[in-house]
Structure formats: structure tokens, C-alpha cells
Design a protein around this motif. Structure first.
Motif, PDB file in Angstrom:
ATOM      1  N   LEU A 169       0.868  -1.189   0.000  1.00 30.99           N
ATOM      2  CA  LEU A 169       0.000   0.000   0.000  1.00 30.99           C
ATOM      3  C   LEU A 169       0.895   1.226   0.000  1.00 30.99           C
ATOM      4  N   CYS A 170       1.019   1.836  -1.177  1.00 31.86           N
ATOM      5  CA  CYS A 170       1.915   2.987  -1.321  1.00 31.86           C
ATOM      6  C   CYS A 170       1.498   3.751  -2.561  1.00 31.86           C
TER       7      CYS A 170
ATOM      8  N   CYS B  50       6.451   8.611  -2.691  1.00 32.16           N
ATOM      9  CA  CYS B  50       5.473   7.755  -2.009  1.00 32.16           C
ATOM     10  C   CYS B  50       4.260   8.516  -1.503  1.00 32.16           C
TER      11      CYS B  50
ATOM     12  N   THR C 250      -1.084  12.862   2.329  1.00 35.40           N
ATOM     13  CA  THR C 250      -0.832  11.504   1.846  1.00 35.40           C
ATOM     14  C   THR C 250      -1.636  10.471   2.645  1.00 35.40           C
TER      15      THR C 250
ATOM     16  N   TYR D 222      -3.753   7.157   1.441  1.00 30.48           N
ATOM     17  CA  TYR D 222      -3.507   5.784   1.910  1.00 30.48           C
ATOM     18  C   TYR D 222      -4.792   5.168   2.468  1.00 30.48           C
TER      19      TYR D 222
ATOM     20  N   PRO E 175       1.377  -1.192   4.320  1.00 26.45           N
ATOM     21  CA  PRO E 175       1.777   0.184   4.006  1.00 26.45           C
ATOM     22  C   PRO E 175       3.293   0.347   4.039  1.00 26.45           C
TER      23      PRO E 175
ATOM     24  N   GLN F  71       0.578   6.556   9.410  1.00 28.47           N
ATOM     25  CA  GLN F  71      -0.092   5.822   8.322  1.00 28.47           C
ATOM     26  C   GLN F  71      -0.886   4.615   8.826  1.00 28.47           C
TER      27      GLN F  71
ATOM     28  N   ILE G  98      -4.965   4.111   8.287  1.00 28.38           N
ATOM     29  CA  ILE G  98      -5.459   2.955   7.542  1.00 28.38           C
ATOM     30  C   ILE G  98      -6.378   2.102   8.416  1.00 28.38           C
TER      31      ILE G  98
END
Ligand code: PBG
Length: 328
Positions: free
Chosen positions: A122-123, A133, A147, A151, A168, A175, A179
Motif C-alpha cells: 500500500l503505497c 510515495c 498523503t 492511503y 503500508p 499511516q 489505515i
């Protein structure tokens, strides 16, 4: 006078293959291995990757075959990387339900069911035209918080396509939490997170960037990936990711960070994965192709070293081949 020295002789237990097998402390099992696979949109035939001999950019069809072969060999998991036909500034293809990874995930979850764990990287770097990224600010830095929204959306798209685990790899702060929240709110509480918790800014990703067509178009990733001299910082990253809800933590690369794998293994009580990255693969393949090292022994020695350092799970491009040879 009879020779008394040496009474203790470690060589006794090394004398035959059977003795060595009996006392081996470390084992590699097919079920510990995860195979990275690349799927590219808009190609009619699988494309070899020059810097990774033996690895392909797959079509949807050839991907299904490679995934099936891995499952049949007893490989524990797959991790999928997608290369879209069109890239843009925000990596729009990454969370498009009709994007290449989502299509491929649907194929694989239909084909393979629960016979192998289906993971997706996941990127954004494979999906952005600049190759970073994340989303960029006007000054060209990666904007961490903007970002995270991307994500979160990718996680939900991958979950809707049937992924078991999202991984990720972008090294944005927060992150995993972003998520986890998005998955839970979207009704995907069962999707697990394998966090690339410890990811160094490494020279050993070079061949992957050919494979995934994701080399940064300017600068490098040193402002978000970890600095190679730091190991305490790795533990901090791991603890943060666990706090945020990671189920598995990963260290990457493997061979140049065996000490970090051991420290992480000793610090936490969750499965620890290690990614034997593209450069580690290509180094062995290149030396073996020259006849400078024994390829098969070198491959097993690297994998055993990663397990001995403490990794429970190893991501390796040799997964299917090694799984077959272990079963033979
Ligand atoms: C980023 C990502 C990378 C790898 C896995 N995920 C590349 C990078 O950070 O530049 C590298 C894997 C390898 O080298 O085998 N999506």
C-alpha cells in the motif's frame, strides 16, 4: 600418557548430514515465505525485468498462474505490486476500483480462496508520475498528512477487492492509524496490517524500481525512509506502529539489517517479517551467473540468516523455488 585434550569436541555433532539435521537450530519453512509479485496494466505478455533475472512484470493471466504455483508449493503468502498504465500527481490509479491492483486482487481472491494469504503493498510511488510515495506540496516535499488521506482510500479499495492483509510501505507518520480507522469504518475490520515499520533509505531497492517503474523523478526518499545508522529509532517506529494497530511489523531490507531484526524480535510480541529486497536478490543472482558463488547454497544461507536473526516471516523473490526445494 593418553591424550586428554580436547575432551569436548563440537565436531562430533557435525560429522554427518543426519547429525547436522538433528541439531539444526533454525529452519526455513515454505509457510514462512511471502512472494512479491508485479502486475502491469496494458501488456499482452509478461515482461522480464533486466535487473532481476527470473522475475517478471505479469499480465493478469500470468499473475494468476504464478500465484497458483506459489500456493501449490506451499508458500505462505503473496504481496502484490501494481504498475498502472497512467500515472499522475496524486496516484489516482491506486484506489480506483477498476485499477490494476484491484482487478488482480479480485482475480486472486477468486482463484485462491484461503489457500494462501493475499497481501497488497500500500503505497503511492508506483502510481505517481513523480515517483514519490505521497502527494507533494507546492515546494516539492512529500506532504505527510495529505498523503494519509490517500492511503486510507487505497486501503478501503484493496479491502473491497478482497485483500487479506495490507502492507503500508510509504513511511508516513501516522499511516497505520489512518489505515486502521479507514478499514474499520468501511466495515473491513478483518483486514490485517503488516506495517513496513522499519524501512531504511537503501541502495538495495534499485532493481525493484525498475520492476515497479517507480524511481523518484527528483531527489530521493531520505526525508521519509530511515537513516541506515539508526537502530534505536527502528524500535521507536515499531512501537508507534503497534500503538496504531499494526498486526505484523516488518524490517526492510533484511541482510544489511540483521541486527535490527534481532532487536525488534526481542522487543515485541507480534510476528516480525523481514523483506529480502530486490538488490539482495540481484546481488546473489549476478554473482552466481558469473560462476563466482554457489547460487543455491547462497540463497539458503541468506534465508537461514534472516530466520536466525529472528524473522518469523520472510518476503523473498525466491519463495516458490525455495518452497519447492524444501518439499522435494
Ligand atoms: C515502495 C516499496 C519499495 C519496495 C517495496 N515497496 C521501493 C522503495 O521504497 O523505493 C522495495 C522492494 C525491493 O527492493 O525489493 N512501494
Amino acid at each position: 600418557m593418553t591424550a586428554q585434550f580436547p575432551v569436548v569436541r563440537p565436531r562430533r555433532l557435525r560429522r554427518t548430514p543426519a547429525l547436522r539435521r538433528l541439531v539444526a537450530e533454525t529452519h526455513v519453512h515454505p509457510s514462512d515465505l511471502v512472494l512479491p509479485l508485479f502486475v502491469k496494466e496494458g501488456i499482452a505478455e509478461p515482461q522480464p525485468i533486466a535487473s532481476m533475472p527470473g522475475v517478471m512484470q505479469h499480465t493478469r493471466e500470468s499473475l494468476r498462474k504464478a500465484a497458483y504455483e506459489a500456493a501449490e508449493a506451499g508458500v505462505g503468502g503473496l504481496i502484490l505490486f501494481g504498475i498502472p498504465a497512467v500515472k499522475d500527481g496524486r496516484g489516482s490509479a491506486a484506489d480506483d476500483p477498476a485499477g490494476i491492483v484491484q482487478k488482480a486482487l479480485r482475480d486472486l481472491s477468486g482463484d485462491l480462496g484461503d489457500s494462501i494469504v493475499i497481501t497488497a503493498d500500500l503505497c503511492l510511488d508506483e502510481y505517481t508520475d513523480h515517483g514519490h510515495c505521497g502527494i507533494l506540496t507546492s515546494s516539492g516535499e512529500v506532504d505527510n498528512d495529505a498523503t494519509l488521506e490517500r492511503y486510507a482510500s487505497i486501503a478501503v479499495a484493496q479491502a473491497a477487492a478482497g485483500v487479506d492483509v495490507v502492507a503500508p510501505s510509504g513511511m508516513m507518520d501516522g499511516q497505520v492509524a489512518a489505515i486502521r480507522t479507514a478499514l474499520d469504518e468501511g466495515g473491513y475490520g478483518n483486514v490485517a496490517i503488516m506495517a513496513y515499520a522499519v524501512k531504511y533509505a537503501s541502495a538495495f531497492y534499485g532493481p525493484f524500481r525498475d520492476a515497479a517503474e517507480c524511481a523518484p523523478q527528483f531527489g530521493d526518499r531520505s526525508a521519509y525512509q530511515q537513516d541506515p545508522p539508526n537502530a534505536e529509532e527502528a524500535i521507536r517506529e515499531v512501537l508507534l506502529d503497534l500503538d496504531e494497530g499494526a498486526d505484523v511489523v516488518m524490517v526492510k531490507p533484511a541482510l544489511t539489517y540483521l541486527d535490527v531484526i534481532r532487536r525488534v524480535r526481542d522487543a515485541v510480541h507480534v510476528p516480525v517479517a523481514a523483506y529480502q529486497v530486490s538488490g539482495e536478490y540481484s546481488m546473489v543472482e549476478a554473482a552466481a551467473a558469473q560462476g563466482w558463488i554457489d547460487r543455491d547454497r547462497a540463497i539458503m544461507e541468506t534465508l537461514v540468516s534472516i530466520r536466525r536473526a529472528g524473522a518469523d516471516i520472510i518476503l523473498t523473490y525466491w519463495a516458490t523455488e525455495v518452497a519447492r526445494s524444501l518439499r522435494a
